[in-house]
Design a protein around this motif. Structure first.
Motif, PDB file in Angstrom:
ATOM      1  N   TRP A 292      -6.958   1.857  -0.723  1.00 56.72           N
ATOM      2  CA  TRP A 292      -7.552   0.260  -0.294  1.00 56.72           C
ATOM      3  C   TRP A 292      -6.486  -0.352  -1.530  1.00 56.72           C
ATOM      4  O   TRP A 292      -6.440   0.253  -2.559  1.00 56.72           O
ATOM      5  CB  TRP A 292      -8.905   0.795  -0.330  1.00 56.72           C
ATOM      6  CG  TRP A 292      -9.657  -1.062   0.011  1.00 56.72           C
ATOM      7  CD1 TRP A 292      -9.942  -1.661   0.481  1.00 56.72           C
ATOM      8  CD2 TRP A 292      -9.888  -1.959  -0.972  1.00 56.72           C
ATOM      9  NE1 TRP A 292      -9.241  -2.792   0.044  1.00 56.72           N
ATOM     10  CE2 TRP A 292     -10.044  -3.163  -0.783  1.00 56.72           C
ATOM     11  CE3 TRP A 292      -9.274  -1.598  -2.998  1.00 56.72           C
ATOM     12  CZ2 TRP A 292      -9.908  -4.070  -1.585  1.00 56.72           C
ATOM     13  CZ3 TRP A 292      -9.897  -2.350  -3.537  1.00 56.72           C
ATOM     14  CH2 TRP A 292      -9.572  -3.977  -3.412  1.00 56.72           C
ATOM     15  N   GLY A 293      -6.103  -1.219  -1.108  1.00 57.31           N
ATOM     16  CA  GLY A 293      -6.061  -2.544  -2.386  1.00 57.31           C
ATOM     17  C   GLY A 293      -6.296  -3.844  -1.502  1.00 57.31           C
ATOM     18  O   GLY A 293      -6.257  -4.635  -0.654  1.00 57.31           O
TER      19      GLY A 293
ATOM     20  N   LEU B 294       2.246   8.036  -0.272  1.00 58.31           N
ATOM     21  CA  LEU B 294       3.310   7.904  -1.603  1.00 58.31           C
ATOM     22  C   LEU B 294       5.058   7.945  -1.585  1.00 58.31           C
ATOM     23  O   LEU B 294       5.294   9.343  -0.544  1.00 58.31           O
ATOM     24  CB  LEU B 294       2.876   8.597  -2.241  1.00 58.31           C
ATOM     25  CG  LEU B 294       3.225   7.642  -4.601  1.00 58.31           C
ATOM     26  CD1 LEU B 294       1.949   6.822  -4.016  1.00 58.31           C
ATOM     27  CD2 LEU B 294       2.743   8.615  -4.954  1.00 58.31           C
TER      28      LEU B 294
ATOM     29  N   ARG C 167      -2.311   9.229  -0.267  1.00 58.05           N
ATOM     30  CA  ARG C 167      -2.006   8.117   0.199  1.00 58.05           C
ATOM     31  C   ARG C 167      -2.941   6.850  -0.584  1.00 58.05           C
ATOM     32  O   ARG C 167      -3.276   7.442  -1.338  1.00 58.05           O
ATOM     33  CB  ARG C 167      -2.996   8.375   1.555  1.00 58.05           C
ATOM     34  CG  ARG C 167      -2.292   9.511   2.323  1.00 58.05           C
ATOM     35  CD  ARG C 167      -2.773   9.495   3.770  1.00 58.05           C
ATOM     36  NE  ARG C 167      -2.629  10.603   4.526  1.00 58.05           N
ATOM     37  CZ  ARG C 167      -1.581  10.649   5.372  1.00 58.05           C
ATOM     38  NH1 ARG C 167      -0.880   8.636   5.472  1.00 58.05           N
ATOM     39  NH2 ARG C 167      -1.155  11.503   5.961  1.00 58.05           N
ATOM     40  N   HIS C 168      -2.391   5.798  -0.631  1.00 58.24           N
ATOM     41  CA  HIS C 168      -3.033   4.842  -0.377  1.00 58.24           C
ATOM     42  C   HIS C 168      -3.651   3.904   0.550  1.00 58.24           C
ATOM     43  O   HIS C 168      -3.893   4.529   1.593  1.00 58.24           O
ATOM     44  CB  HIS C 168      -1.571   3.523   0.018  1.00 58.24           C
ATOM     45  CG  HIS C 168      -2.468   2.076  -0.670  1.00 58.24           C
ATOM     46  ND1 HIS C 168      -2.988   1.379   0.659  1.00 58.24           N
ATOM     47  CD2 HIS C 168      -3.501   1.525  -1.620  1.00 58.24           C
ATOM     48  CE1 HIS C 168      -3.542   0.068  -0.522  1.00 58.24           C
ATOM     49  NE2 HIS C 168      -2.824   0.207  -1.560  1.00 58.24           N
TER      50      HIS C 168
ATOM     51  N   GLY D  69      -4.489   5.807   4.965  1.00 55.63           N
ATOM     52  CA  GLY D  69      -3.718   4.655   4.456  1.00 55.63           C
ATOM     53  C   GLY D  69      -1.896   6.050   4.568  1.00 55.63           C
ATOM     54  O   GLY D  69      -2.411   7.087   4.541  1.00 55.63           O
TER      55      GLY D  69
ATOM     56  N   PHE E  43      -6.335   5.184  -4.495  1.00 53.02           N
ATOM     57  CA  PHE E  43      -5.304   6.213  -3.887  1.00 53.02           C
ATOM     58  C   PHE E  43      -5.832   7.209  -4.152  1.00 53.02           C
ATOM     59  O   PHE E  43      -7.180   7.306  -4.399  1.00 53.02           O
ATOM     60  CB  PHE E  43      -3.660   6.525  -4.687  1.00 53.02           C
ATOM     61  CG  PHE E  43      -2.695   5.656  -5.176  1.00 53.02           C
ATOM     62  CD1 PHE E  43      -2.533   4.852  -3.519  1.00 53.02           C
ATOM     63  CD2 PHE E  43      -3.087   4.528  -5.943  1.00 53.02           C
ATOM     64  CE1 PHE E  43      -0.987   4.549  -4.084  1.00 53.02           C
ATOM     65  CE2 PHE E  43      -2.433   3.418  -6.240  1.00 53.02           C
ATOM     66  CZ  PHE E  43      -0.903   3.442  -5.131  1.00 53.02           C
TER      67      PHE E  43
ATOM     68  N   TYR F 124       3.649  -2.302  -4.388  1.00 47.18           N
ATOM     69  CA  TYR F 124       2.305  -2.277  -4.487  1.00 47.18           C
ATOM     70  C   TYR F 124       1.183  -3.150  -4.972  1.00 47.18           C
ATOM     71  O   TYR F 124       0.631  -3.297  -4.792  1.00 47.18           O
ATOM     72  CB  TYR F 124       1.472  -1.121  -5.132  1.00 47.18           C
ATOM     73  CG  TYR F 124       1.644   0.604  -3.930  1.00 47.18           C
ATOM     74  CD1 TYR F 124       1.031   0.303  -2.655  1.00 47.18           C
ATOM     75  CD2 TYR F 124       2.296   1.720  -4.171  1.00 47.18           C
ATOM     76  CE1 TYR F 124       1.852   1.783  -1.674  1.00 47.18           C
ATOM     77  CE2 TYR F 124       2.657   2.920  -3.660  1.00 47.18           C
ATOM     78  CZ  TYR F 124       2.089   2.644  -2.299  1.00 47.18           C
ATOM     79  OH  TYR F 124       2.375   4.063  -1.912  1.00 47.18           O
TER      80      TYR F 124
ATOM     81  N   ASN G 264      -5.631  -1.229  -6.872  1.00 45.39           N
ATOM     82  CA  ASN G 264      -5.298  -0.283  -5.279  1.00 45.39           C
ATOM     83  C   ASN G 264      -5.879   0.799  -5.705  1.00 45.39           C
ATOM     84  O   ASN G 264      -6.040   1.489  -6.737  1.00 45.39           O
ATOM     85  CB  ASN G 264      -3.847  -0.412  -5.704  1.00 45.39           C
ATOM     86  CG  ASN G 264      -3.003  -1.047  -4.815  1.00 45.39           C
ATOM     87  OD1 ASN G 264      -2.792  -2.070  -3.874  1.00 45.39           O
ATOM     88  ND2 ASN G 264      -2.597  -2.200  -5.579  1.00 45.39           N
TER      89      ASN G 264
ATOM     90  N   TYR H 249       7.133   0.721  -8.684  1.00 45.31           N
ATOM     91  CA  TYR H 249       5.338   0.480  -8.547  1.00 45.31           C
ATOM     92  C   TYR H 249       4.638  -0.588  -8.186  1.00 45.31           C
ATOM     93  O   TYR H 249       4.499  -0.959  -6.830  1.00 45.31           O
ATOM     94  CB  TYR H 249       3.849   1.255  -9.683  1.00 45.31           C
ATOM     95  CG  TYR H 249       2.781   1.152  -9.642  1.00 45.31           C
ATOM     96  CD1 TYR H 249       2.390   1.933  -7.933  1.00 45.31           C
ATOM     97  CD2 TYR H 249       2.152   0.009  -9.751  1.00 45.31           C
ATOM     98  CE1 TYR H 249       0.942   1.728  -7.887  1.00 45.31           C
ATOM     99  CE2 TYR H 249       0.744   0.122  -9.284  1.00 45.31           C
ATOM    100  CZ  TYR H 249       0.371   0.716  -8.102  1.00 45.31           C
ATOM    101  OH  TYR H 249      -0.949   0.643  -7.785  1.00 45.31           O
TER     102      TYR H 249
END
Length: 241
Positions: free
Chosen positions: A187-188, A62, A184-185, A59, A176, A162, A174, A158
Motif C-alpha cells: 500500500w502507498g 520489487l 511486494r508493494h 501488489g 511492503f 515509489y 509506503n 527508490y
C-alpha cells in the motif's frame, strides 16, 4: 469486521450515553449526543477502510533490491525487514537542496520516534531521505531521535519508483510485505493535492500526524495559516503562566 456484521444504529448507541459535565446546558448535551453518534460512525468507517486495505490483492513485486546508505554503511531494502514480514517506509522531505528538513515531516517523525519501539514489535519501520546519510544522522541527533532508523536514498532509485517519478522533494508513505521470500508493494499513500476538498489543505488518510488529530479536538481546529516550526522562541513554548 465482517461485511455481514449488523450494527446497532449509532444514534441508538449514543442514546445510552450517561456522560454529563458540570453546568452543561440541555442544548449542549443534545448536540454532544448527536456528535457522539457521528463519532461512532467514524469509528466504524475507519475499521471498514482498514479492512478493505488489508484485503487488497497482492501488489507489484520489487523491481530491484534498492541500495541505501545507513549509519553502518550500505544496506539493501530487503535487509530492513529484519525478522518481520511487513516494512513501513516514510520518505521525508529533506533533499540535498534543502537547507533544513521539512518542519511538518520533522513534527510527526518526532512523535513517531516515541512509538517506534512499540511499532517494531509488529512491523519494521524505516525513514528515507535523499540527503547524504551523515546529514541525516546529524539532524536526527539534533532532534533527539533515538528510535528512528534513517537511510539515505542517495541514488534516488527508490524515490523515483515509489515516491516521485520526477524525484521531486515530496513526502511518501509506503508499505511492503515479504511472503515466502517475495517482497511486494502492499500500500502507498495516493491522495494528492489535486484531491483536496474545498477549504482544506491537502491531506491524506489515515492521519499519520498526531498533531493534527489533537488540533481536531480543539475549538480552533487546525486553522488555515499555521504549520509546525523547527524551532520556537521561549515565549512561544511557554503558554502557561
Amino acid at each position: 469486521m465482517a461485511a455481514s456484521t449488523t450494527h446497532t444504529p449509532a444514534t441508538e448507541l449514543a442514546a445510552k450515553n450517561k456522560s454529563h459535565f458540570p453546568n452543561e446546558s440541555p442544548e449542549y448535551r443534545k448536540a454532544r449526543n448527536a456528535l457522539l453518534a457521528e463519532e461512532i460512525e467514524l469509528r466504524r468507517h475507519i475499521e471498514r477502510v482498514a479492512e478493505l486495505r488489508r484485503a487488497l490483492p497482492p501488489g507489484g513485486t520489487l523491481e530491484q533490491d534498492y541500495t541505501l546508505e545507513g549509519e553502518k554503511g550500505t544496506v539493501h531494502l530487503s535487509e530492513l525487514f529484519g525478522d518481520k514480514q511487513t516494512l513501513i517506509i516514510y520518505s521525508m522531505m529533506f533533499g540535498p537542496e534543502r537547507q533544513r528538513a521539512c518542519p511538518v515531516c520533522t513534527s510527526f517523525l518526532s512523535a513517531w520516534d516515541g512509538t517506534a519501539r512499540n511499532l517494531r514489535e509488529r512491523v519494521s519501520l524505516a525513514v528515507f531521505a535523499r540527503s547524504p546519510i551523515q546529514r541525516l544522522l546529524e539532524f536526527s541527533k539534533e532532534r533527539g531521535w533515538q528510535n528512528l532508523q534513517l537511510y539515505s536514498d542517495s541514488k534516488g532509485d527508490y524515490t523515483r519508483a515509489y515516491v516521485s517519478a520526477d524525484d521531486a522533494d515530496v513526502p511518501g508513505l509506503n508499505v511492503f510485505t515479504r511472503r515466502d521470500g517475495t517482497i511486494r508493494h502492499f500500500w502507498g499513500g495516493e491522495i494528492s493535492g489535486e484531491m483536496a476538498d474545498p477549504g482544506q489543505d491537502p491531506r491524506g488518510a489515515p492521519e499519520i500526524d498526531l498533531l493534527w488529530t489533537f488540533l481536531d479536538l480543539a475549538p480552533e481546529g487546525r486553522g488555515t495559516d499555521w504549520y509546525p516550526k523547527l524551532e520556537y522562541t521561549p515565549a512561544q513554548l511557554t503558554n502557561i503562566k
